[in-house]
Write a protein that holds these residues in place. Structure first.
Motif, short mmCIF file in Angstrom:
data_model
loop_
_atom_site.label_atom_id
_atom_site.label_comp_id
_atom_site.label_asym_id
_atom_site.label_seq_id
_atom_site.Cartn_x
_atom_site.Cartn_y
_atom_site.Cartn_z
N ALA A 132 7.55 -0.58 -2.55
CA ALA A 132 6.81 0.30 -1.64
C ALA A 132 7.72 1.26 -0.86
CB ALA A 132 5.97 -0.53 -0.69
N PRO A 133 8.86 0.84 -0.33
CA PRO A 133 9.71 1.79 0.41
C PRO A 133 10.20 2.95 -0.47
CG PRO A 133 10.42 -0.46 0.90
CD PRO A 133 9.39 -0.53 -0.18
N VAL A 134 10.49 2.67 -1.73
CA VAL A 134 10.96 3.73 -2.65
C VAL A 134 9.83 4.71 -2.92
CG1 VAL A 134 11.84 4.20 -4.96
CG2 VAL A 134 12.72 2.25 -3.67
N ALA A 136 7.25 5.35 -0.97
CA ALA A 136 7.01 6.12 0.26
C ALA A 136 8.06 7.20 0.44
CB ALA A 136 6.99 5.18 1.46
N ALA A 137 9.32 6.89 0.14
CA ALA A 137 10.40 7.88 0.27
C ALA A 137 10.20 9.04 -0.69
CB ALA A 137 11.75 7.21 0.05
#
Length: 154
Positions: A132-134, A136-137
């Protein structure tokens, strides 16, 4: 002036020059446009064969008949009686080719472990999602990049 003639029987069974081997096996016929049609091969000889087909064929039509174990043979339709068609091969078959025709099952069964170990035949391929963080980035970064491009061009 006298004309001397020889009368010959028109009976097709008497005109056959080679022995016919009963086959009664399904095969595929290719018409002049190379479209496939299912047929039943009744008998086979070095000169031709008798096939049964619902596909209408005219006398003199050139066709291709698949003979498992031998391959496709070109033939000419020389007799039509309802759904039965007498065919004459373009070139004679050898006795060994007649013996090989329809002698083996055309479907090869086997365990192909080398291939099957690398293939997943269960359906859709597995899709691995990014964390998820990748994701979102990537979304935020591409949005900022696009707005920057819009503001620079205006």
């Amino acid at each position: 002036m006298a004309l001397i003639a020889t009368l010959m029987s028109a009976d097709l069974d008497e005109r056959r020059s080679s022995d016919r081997r009963p086959v009664l096996q399904e095969s595929t016929l290719r018409d002049e446009a190379l479209r496939p049609h299912p047929v039943l091969v009744h008998d086979l000889s070095c000169d031709g064969c008798l096939i049964e087909s619902d596909t209408p064929m005219m006398l003199g039509a050139t066709i291709g008949i698949g003979l498992p174990g031998v391959g496709r043979r070109d033939a000419t339709v020389v007799r039509v009686e309802g759904t039965l068609h007498g065919c004459s091969f373009a070139g004679p078959l050898s006795q060994s080719a007649i013996d090989q025709a329809f002698a083996a099952d055309p479907v090869v069964l086997g365990a192909f472990s080398r291939l099957s170990s690398h293939l997943d035949l269960s359906g859709e391929p597995a899709v691995e999602r990014w964390p998820a963080p990748v994701r979102a980035a990537i979304i935020v970064g591409s949005t900022v990049l696009l707005w920057t491009a819009i503001l620079v061009l205006v």
